[in-house]
Design an enzyme around this catalytic site. Structure first.
Site, PDB file in Angstrom:
ATOM      1  N   LYS A 119       0.861  -1.186   0.000  1.00  0.00           N
ATOM      2  CA  LYS A 119       0.000   0.000   0.000  1.00  0.00           C
ATOM      3  C   LYS A 119       0.889   1.225   0.000  1.00  0.00           C
ATOM      4  CE  LYS A 119      -4.484   0.768   0.067  1.00  0.00           C
ATOM      5  NZ  LYS A 119      -5.491  -0.128  -0.540  1.00  0.00           N
TER       6      LYS A 119
HETATM    7  P1  NAD Z   1     -13.181   7.320  -3.515  1.00  0.00           P
HETATM    8  O1  NAD Z   1     -12.261   8.385  -3.050  1.00  0.00           O
HETATM    9  O2  NAD Z   1     -13.465   7.161  -4.963  1.00  0.00           O
HETATM   10  O3  NAD Z   1     -14.611   7.448  -2.766  1.00  0.00           O
HETATM   11  C1  NAD Z   1     -14.753   7.602  -1.396  1.00  0.00           C
HETATM   12  C2  NAD Z   1     -16.177   8.058  -1.115  1.00  0.00           C
HETATM   13  O4  NAD Z   1     -16.420   8.070   0.291  1.00  0.00           O
HETATM   14  C3  NAD Z   1     -16.471   9.490  -1.597  1.00  0.00           C
HETATM   15  O5  NAD Z   1     -17.796   9.534  -2.105  1.00  0.00           O
HETATM   16  C4  NAD Z   1     -16.381  10.305  -0.301  1.00  0.00           C
HETATM   17  O6  NAD Z   1     -17.123  11.525  -0.357  1.00  0.00           O
HETATM   18  C5  NAD Z   1     -16.994   9.328   0.672  1.00  0.00           C
HETATM   19  N1  NAD Z   1     -16.712   9.564   2.094  1.00  0.00           N
HETATM   20  C6  NAD Z   1     -15.547   9.891   2.688  1.00  0.00           C
HETATM   21  N2  NAD Z   1     -15.730  10.015   4.023  1.00  0.00           N
HETATM   22  C7  NAD Z   1     -17.036   9.740   4.266  1.00  0.00           C
HETATM   23  C8  NAD Z   1     -17.850   9.688   5.430  1.00  0.00           C
HETATM   24  N3  NAD Z   1     -17.343   9.937   6.616  1.00  0.00           N
HETATM   25  N4  NAD Z   1     -19.165   9.366   5.297  1.00  0.00           N
HETATM   26  C9  NAD Z   1     -19.690   9.110   4.092  1.00  0.00           C
HETATM   27  N5  NAD Z   1     -18.971   9.128   2.950  1.00  0.00           N
HETATM   28  C10 NAD Z   1     -17.662   9.443   3.033  1.00  0.00           C
HETATM   29  O7  NAD Z   1     -12.587   5.948  -2.907  1.00  0.00           O
HETATM   30  P2  NAD Z   1     -12.915   4.467  -3.355  1.00  0.00           P
HETATM   31  O8  NAD Z   1     -11.880   4.009  -4.309  1.00  0.00           O
HETATM   32  O9  NAD Z   1     -14.363   4.353  -3.708  1.00  0.00           O
HETATM   33  O10 NAD Z   1     -12.606   3.670  -2.000  1.00  0.00           O
HETATM   34  C11 NAD Z   1     -13.564   3.581  -0.954  1.00  0.00           C
HETATM   35  C12 NAD Z   1     -13.102   2.477  -0.006  1.00  0.00           C
HETATM   36  O11 NAD Z   1     -12.999   1.248  -0.725  1.00  0.00           O
HETATM   37  C13 NAD Z   1     -11.726   2.692   0.618  1.00  0.00           C
HETATM   38  O12 NAD Z   1     -11.719   2.106   1.904  1.00  0.00           O
HETATM   39  C14 NAD Z   1     -10.811   1.900  -0.305  1.00  0.00           C
HETATM   40  O13 NAD Z   1      -9.595   1.518   0.345  1.00  0.00           O
HETATM   41  C15 NAD Z   1     -11.698   0.705  -0.583  1.00  0.00           C
HETATM   42  N6  NAD Z   1     -11.369  -0.039  -1.784  1.00  0.00           N
HETATM   43  C16 NAD Z   1     -11.320   0.557  -3.010  1.00  0.00           C
HETATM   44  C17 NAD Z   1     -11.042  -0.216  -4.123  1.00  0.00           C
HETATM   45  C18 NAD Z   1     -11.062   0.376  -5.506  1.00  0.00           C
HETATM   46  O14 NAD Z   1     -10.950  -0.397  -6.478  1.00  0.00           O
HETATM   47  N7  NAD Z   1     -11.241   1.671  -5.669  1.00  0.00           N
HETATM   48  C19 NAD Z   1     -10.781  -1.587  -3.995  1.00  0.00           C
HETATM   49  C20 NAD Z   1     -10.852  -2.172  -2.726  1.00  0.00           C
HETATM   50  C21 NAD Z   1     -11.155  -1.376  -1.634  1.00  0.00           C
END
Ligand code: NAD
Length: 423
Positions: free
Chosen positions: A113
């Site tokens: 990471k």
């Molecule tokens: P992103 O930045 O695209 O989206 C994050 C979203 O969460 C945004 O809409 C943001 O406004 C919202 N957010 C942040 N804090 C918040 C809160 N307190 N309450 C409500 N909403 C809130 O990120 P992402 O890629 O969608 O990742 C989201 C999660 O999924 C993370 O934990 C990431 O590690 C995990 N993840 C992502 C992927 C991927 O392929 N993108 C894969 C596995 C895991």
């Protein structure tokens, strides 16, 4: 003092929780302290300064990290997060989760990471490009298609990956498509990667609901976070006939009894940058979303959102962790006592790393698969892993989290044993 003791004084919960989960599983598996220490300690960590010349000529310096938690099953694999709040302990925890996730889905990687302490919303595109290129060149010695393969995470996207790939390739003197995944399809990315995590979340959510005796058609759901994971997860659930009653982002939340029109909401978010103000639903307290009376809850935003203070108010019967580490250990116990089925992150959101693996394999072969190929193979891997975790959980009378982590840790420990300890 051994490595486990040194690492057992975390200053963030998510790292403490990751170590505690490992300790619990090591106990279940009956491993000795030596193997425990090998599994707990990150294999390699790099912290770098990332100086940026801003558009106005001033200079700002950010901190960057890259952690490679385990390399026994292959190169490390994991996202790069751009966030002002990120800490080294958080990056360690997320790298460890990636090790278990890759082992659980049986993709040939260890966990990694990375992070840069920047809020991307406050910087111009040229500034973000300069930060990305400088971070990449600072961590260059430990990157590579056979060493460590980044992908997008919070605050980064396919454009960030294109810049990383280009910076690495320019330094090598030739194009190395396999150094990152999550690239644009026009640049060696794969069909289906952008929606892979959400597609996987939706496969697992539907399977978990059926396992619980809930017919998805007409069932209800709430999705926290409307980013790369939450948006498409909400869309796929709605397409499967589920009423997505609640949706939130960092700015606020929405509710509609008859289900929110996710396609229309997507357009609103594209135009305004937030779910707030969407005319097709009522406003809701942001964190109240987690307590809605729905069958299914998908936390798909950030870690540590289900805690001791709100877990007992959760009404959903099934929680599928789209985000990494959204449920603290205390909350996990409260939810288990309340009879809620929690599908852990290392299984639920593994679709991204599965299709990243497909992208990396395609880059090595220089042979591109169709979207249909990618999606069929993704579904098979996700549902195979779901059944393996269910069987393991039933055989050992374990929670799904303990079952998934045990299965993964067994595979990593087996790789350690087969390789032996050098020298
Ligand atoms: P992103 O930045 O695209 O989206 C994050 C979203 O969460 C945004 O809409 C943001 O406004 C919202 N957010 C942040 N804090 C918040 C809160 N307190 N309450 C409500 N909403 C809130 O990120 P992402 O890629 O969608 O990742 C989201 C999660 O999924 C993370 O934990 C990431 O590690 C995990 N993840 C992502 C992927 C991927 O392929 N993108 C894969 C596995 C895991």
């Amino acid at each position: 003092m051994n490595a486990v003791e040194v690492l057992a004084a975390p200053d963030t919960d998510v790292w403490g929780d990751a170590l505690a989960e490992l300790a619990e599983v090591v106990e279940i598996l009956g491993y000795d302290d030596g193997i425990h220490a090998m599994l707990a300690a990150p294999r390699r960590e790099m912290t770098v300064s990332v100086p940026l010349r801003r558009d106005d000529g001033t200079i700002q310096v950010f901190i960057g990290h890259r952690v490679q938690h385990n390399l026994s099953r292959g190169p490390s694999k994991g996202g790069v997060r751009f966030s002002p709040h990120v800490t080294l302990d958080e990056v360690r925890a997320l790298a460890m989760l990636m090790t278990w996730k890759c082992a659980l889905l049986d993709v040939p990687y260890g966990g990694g990471k990375g992070s840069v302490s920047i809020d991307p919303r406050d910087y111009s595109v040229p500034e973000l490009e300069r930060v990305t290129r400088r971070y990449t060149s600072e961590i260059l010695p430990i990157l590579g298609p056979e060493k460590d393969i980044p992908a997008p995470d919070i605050g980064t996207d396919e454009r960030t990956m294109a810049w990383m790939m280009d910076t690495f390739s320019v330094n090598q003197g030739y194009t190395r498509l396999g150094v990152v995944t999550g690239k644009p399809v026009s640049l060696g990315g794969t069909h289906g990667r952008a929606t892979a995590t959400s597609r996987g979340v939706s496969h697992i959510a539907l399977a978990a609901m059926r396992h619980r005796g809930i017919d998805p058609v007409g069932a209800t759901a709430a999705v926290q976070g409307f980013g790369k994971v939450g948006h498409d997860a909400a869309r796929f659930l709605a397409e499967a006939g589920i009423l997505v009653r609640g949706v939130s982002d960092q700015y606020g939340a929405l509710y509609r009894t008859g289900g929110i029109d996710i396609a229309q909401l997507g357009e609103h978010v594209r135009d305004t940058g937030s779910v707030v103000g969407f005319p097709g639903a009522d406003a809701l307290d942001r964190d109240g979303l987690l307590e809605l009376d729905v069958d299914l809850l998908i936390p798909a935003a950030v870690e540590g959102v289900l805690r001791a203070d709100n877990a007992m108010k959760v009404q959903a019967q099934v929680i599928v962790e789209g985000a990494n580490g959204p449920t603290t250990r205390v909350a996990d116990e409260i939810l288990a006592d309340a009879g809620c089925l929690v599908v852990p992150d290392i299984l639920a959101n593994a679709g991204g790393v599965v299709v990243s693996y497909f992208e990396w394999a395609q880059a090595h072969q220089a042979y591109w698969w169709s979207l249909d190929d990618v999606e069929k193979r993704l579904e098979k891997r996700m549902l195979d892993a779901w059944r393996q975790v269910l069987d393991y959980s039933a055989a050992g009378d374990l929670s799904l989290r303990n079952a998934a982590t045990s299965l993964a840790v067994e595979r990593v420990a087996e790789a350690h044993r087969m390789r032996g300890l050098y020298p």
